[in-house]
Design a protein around this motif. Structure first.
Motif, PDB file in Angstrom:
ATOM      1  N   LEU A  26      62.792  29.179   8.001  1.00  0.00           N
ATOM      2  CA  LEU A  26      63.407  29.957   8.221  1.00  0.00           C
ATOM      3  C   LEU A  26      62.788  31.452   7.854  1.00  0.00           C
ATOM      4  O   LEU A  26      64.182  31.824   7.446  1.00  0.00           O
ATOM      5  CB  LEU A  26      65.018  30.253   8.742  1.00  0.00           C
ATOM      6  N   GLN A  79      59.244  35.951  12.346  1.00  0.00           N
ATOM      7  CA  GLN A  79      59.199  34.610  13.255  1.00  0.00           C
ATOM      8  C   GLN A  79      58.429  35.274  14.396  1.00  0.00           C
ATOM      9  O   GLN A  79      57.827  34.775  15.254  1.00  0.00           O
ATOM     10  CB  GLN A  79      60.609  34.760  13.957  1.00  0.00           C
ATOM     11  N   ALA A  97      67.852  34.076  13.712  1.00  0.00           N
ATOM     12  CA  ALA A  97      67.043  33.441  14.017  1.00  0.00           C
ATOM     13  C   ALA A  97      66.882  33.737  15.608  1.00  0.00           C
ATOM     14  O   ALA A  97      67.627  34.280  16.206  1.00  0.00           O
ATOM     15  CB  ALA A  97      67.350  32.106  14.047  1.00  0.00           C
ATOM     16  N   TYR A 113      61.408  31.305  18.463  1.00  0.00           N
ATOM     17  CA  TYR A 113      60.016  30.166  17.137  1.00  0.00           C
ATOM     18  C   TYR A 113      61.106  29.471  16.985  1.00  0.00           C
ATOM     19  O   TYR A 113      60.622  28.173  16.948  1.00  0.00           O
ATOM     20  CB  TYR A 113      60.989  31.596  16.263  1.00  0.00           C
TER      21      TYR A 113
END
Length: 759
Positions: A406, A412, A364, A368
């Motif tokens: 995700l 992202q 991640a 984002y």
């Protein structure tokens, strides 16, 4: 919520009569009506809300309880802590032959209950009932205990170690051994059962052999006394892998819902009538928003934040440094403010609480996640996971269970870039709107510029509108392709932006001796220990000086005694100064300082780390552009050489406008009532026939270098032994120069509180 009046019931007639006599109370109405004939629970349910009675329960809840118990067909029912007589009355009507035992601490509840269900064994002491039924079990335990009441000290040993142990939790745990092994506990409760105390109550129930198997969210379950979100929780001795959840309101097809519940069957047509979900369930609202999110992103699976990040609570204090970790987001603990990739600047006396999520960089990107949780649907997701009706609170348990889509890191990054492009376009539109109303006769040209801007890279759009000292630095980022060089260029740009901001704000105070005296002591304190303010420059110095200057601008601009002088000293740059004095502007620049420190203090940098820094700094560009908005639209940064003085006006026919990245400056005419010094930067108004001026202190210089005729921009670096060093972030031909600058020496003495040098 209402039920039609039964024509054969004396309840409403007695209610009108007692109200006329001034003796109205719901127990008195029920007692008087009972003397005249049977009293039905539906009539009481219809009347109670209008009297704001605490015994009120919505009819759809009572119908559900009745239909569920009719299907279960229990031989015995226990209601050990009744706060309303209506649930037991609905059950009694559904299973007329069952043994009914109940207790209520409130005499009014007991009296109405005795009138509605005369076959039930009612008592006034729940604790005595528990003792009296020791060793007995019941097929159904019906629970609707008081909400929000603290457990008494004598009851605490029966509870887990909760921070705020409630009587409702005690009633549930105390009732567990009264339920028959094959029976059910039907508990109408506040939704905090599913997340309060990090699930300790549910865990304590499971340890004692009773497991949550269903949660039916109830619309206005305790109306009209409270709007608290509530559910009917079902406990059984046999655990289930998944939780059955549904939604109950006055339009629900109750028979279908009950059938689905008992069969543990999801409804494929209307998920409100039944859905199977995992045990991270917190509330119906959260579930619905997560489904919306999954549909909107076409994601088959949402990921809980706890699985991709390490969460912890952080308390910021004004006198304590806090260095945020890499790739982290910060969620406000109170309220629904934006989620950021940096901690806010905090100046208050008490601590400021927020939640830190350090994300796994392999899964991640902080930009984002922060943008997603700050979006409208992200705020809804946080809100439905929060507690508190007036001011929502989000705790670690709530945040850890928040689920988000995700996609891959590439996706992202594309989303981050798209968000930056949109943010830049918003800032561009704001600037063009300012141009439109400055020159409405050129409306067609503004539309053309907008169409051209939409096709440009976001950074290039901004480059053309910012002053040359900043644009010249940012231009290197645009020109270079190597990631390491681009990161360094952006760090240089943000440090230059901080220094330029300090120069502008400091120029306002230097323009008025009285204003300067108001801030001189604070400015001297902004220097690091053992150093004077302008001994040596670094990012940390500009950050400290900038926040100090901004704080004093906010103070004096709002002070009636100094307001007029402050506006006069600001000259044409009022909007720019207002934006530079905003706390958010300096908090944004501090994010770049953190990256600079991480790069300076680290060892070998991985490509992933470099990519993360670059992504964060690029996102920061959009944030800073939006924070500045139209700040540069009403002013021009100018260099003026030869001019003439006539009739009180100074006219410079060939002043140079320093705008955009080109070192070839456009010439224009400026008229002022104050002389402009050659080789010194000055802000003038873009549109005024006779412009006010703001002379920029010499922390930034533009012009030919000692060894070149080319224009270049230099930023102050250090001052030692009478020589002042300036550094350029874009001119490789002569990256550093040394000058003797009496003006900067005078400024340094003023800040330090020293007397002026002899003439």
């Amino acid at each position: 919520m209402t039920t039609a009046r039964r024509p054969d019931s004396p309840l409403f007639e007695q209610a009108m009569r007692l109200r006329a006599e001034g003796l109205f109370s719901l127990p008195a109405v029920v007692a008087r009506a009972r003397e005249a004939g049977p009293v039905f629970w539906r009539d009481v349910a219809a009347l109670a809300p209008y009297e704001r009675s605490a015994v009120a329960r919505p009819t759809h809840v009572l119908d559900f309880l009745g239909q569920l118990t009719r299907r279960l067909a229990p031989g015995s029912v226990l209601d050990p802590y009744a706060t309303s007589p209506l649930p037991l009355a609905a059950v009694a009507e559904a299973v007329p032959g069952a043994r009914l035992v109940a207790a209520a601490a409130d005499p009014a509840v007991r009296d109405i209950g005795a009138a509605l269900t005369p076959s039930a064994d009612w008592s006034l002491d729940p604790e005595a009932l528990f003792e009296r039924t020791q060793g007995q079990t019941f097929d159904v335990v019906l629970l609707s205990p008081p909400l929000g009441m603290r457990a008494r000290p004598a009851q605490l040993p029966a509870l887990p170690a909760l921070s705020r142990p409630e009587l409702a939790d005690y009633a549930l745990l105390r009732s567990l051994d009264r339920a028959a092994p094959g029976g059910r506990i039907i508990y109408h409760c506040a939704d905090n059962l599913f997340w309060g105390g990090e699930g300790q109550v549910l865990a304590a129930c499971a340890e004692r052999g009773w497991h949550l198997t269903a949660a039916i969210s109830v619309d206005r379950g305790f109306w009209p006394t409270t709007s608290l979100q509530s559910s009917i929780a079902v406990f059984e001795a046999q655990p289930t892998e998944q939780l059955f959840v549904a939604r109950l309101d006055e339009r629900t097809a109750t028979a279908a819902l009950v059938a689905n519940l008992l069969a543990r069957r999801p409804d494929t047509v209307n998920f409100h009538l039944g859905l199977l979900t995992d045990r991270s369930y917190r509330s119906w609202q959260t579930l619905v928003v997560q489904r919306e999110l999954a549909d909107a992103f076409r994601a088959d699976e949402l990921i809980a934040l706890a699985t991709v990040g390490r969460l912890r609570a952080v308390t910021l204090r004004a006198n304590r440094d806090y260095e945020p970790p890499d790739n982290a987001v910060f969620v406000p603990g109170i309220g629904m403010g934006d989620v950021t990739t940096y901690p806010p600047t905090y100046e208050g006396r008490s601590g400021y609480r927020l939640l830190e999520v350090q994300l796994d960089p392999d899964r991640a990107r902080a930009e984002y996640v922060a943008a997603l949780l700050s979006s409208p649907i992200g705020k809804r997701l946080r809100e439905v996971s929060s507690r508190g009706s007036t001011l929502p609170h989000v705790d670690l348990a709530a945040l850890s269970s928040v689920r988000i889509p995700l996609p891959s890191l590439i996706a992202q990054q594309e989303a981050i870039a798209a968000a930056g492009h949109l943010a830049s376009m918003e800032a561009t539109v704001e600037r063009l709107r300012s141009d439109l109303w400055r020159r409405p006769e050129k409306a067609k040209r503004v539309v053309e510029q907008l169409e051209q801007a939409a096709r440009l890279d976001p950074v290039r759009r901004w480059l053309e509108s910012m002053p040359y000292p900043l644009a010249s630095v940012l231009q290197r980022y645009v020109a270079l392709r190597d990631p390491e060089a681009r990161v360094q260029s952006l760090v240089n740009f943000f440090e230059a932006m901080a220094q330029f901001g300090c120069a502008v704000l400091l120029s306002v105070f230097r323009a008025d001796d009285v204003l300067f005296q108001q801030v001189q002591a604070d400015l001297a304190k902004a220097a690091p220990p053992g150093r004077q303010l302008f001994d040596r420059a670094d990012f940390g110095l500009w950050r400290n000086l900038g926040t100090t200057l901004a704080k004093n601008v906010r103070r004096l601009a709002g002070d009636k005694e100094h307001q007029e002088a402050f506006e006069a000293a600001s000259g044409p740059a009022g909007v720019l100064i207002e934006r530079l004095a905003d706390k958010r502007f300096w908090a944004l620049l501090d994010r770049a300082r953190v990256v600079r420190n991480q790069r300076s203090h680290g060892g070998v940098v991985s490509p992933e780390q470099l990519s993360g820094w670059l992504s964060g700094l690029e996102s920061l560009l959009s944030d800073v552009e939006q924070a500045l908005g139209t700040a540069f639209e009403d002013v021009d940064l100018a260099l003026a050489a030869e001019g003439r003085y006539r009739h009180g006006l100074y006219t410079y026919h060939q002043a140079e406008r320093l705008r955009g990245p080109s070192a070839i400056f456009q010439q224009f005419e400026v008229q002022t009532r104050q002389p402009l010094e050659s080789d010194h930067l000055t802000f003038v108004s873009r549109d005024a026939a006779v412009s006010p001026v703001l002379h920029l202190v010499p922390l930034v210089r533009v012009g030919p270098t000692p060894r070149s005729a080319n224009n270049a921009c230099y930023f102050f670096e250090s001052r030692q032994g009478g020589a002042i060093s300036y550094v350029s972030y874009h001119f490789e031909g002569e990256p550093r120069v040394e000058l003797h600058d009496d003006d900067l020496e005078d400024l340094a003495r003023q800040v330090a509180g020293q007397p002026d040098a002899p003439a």
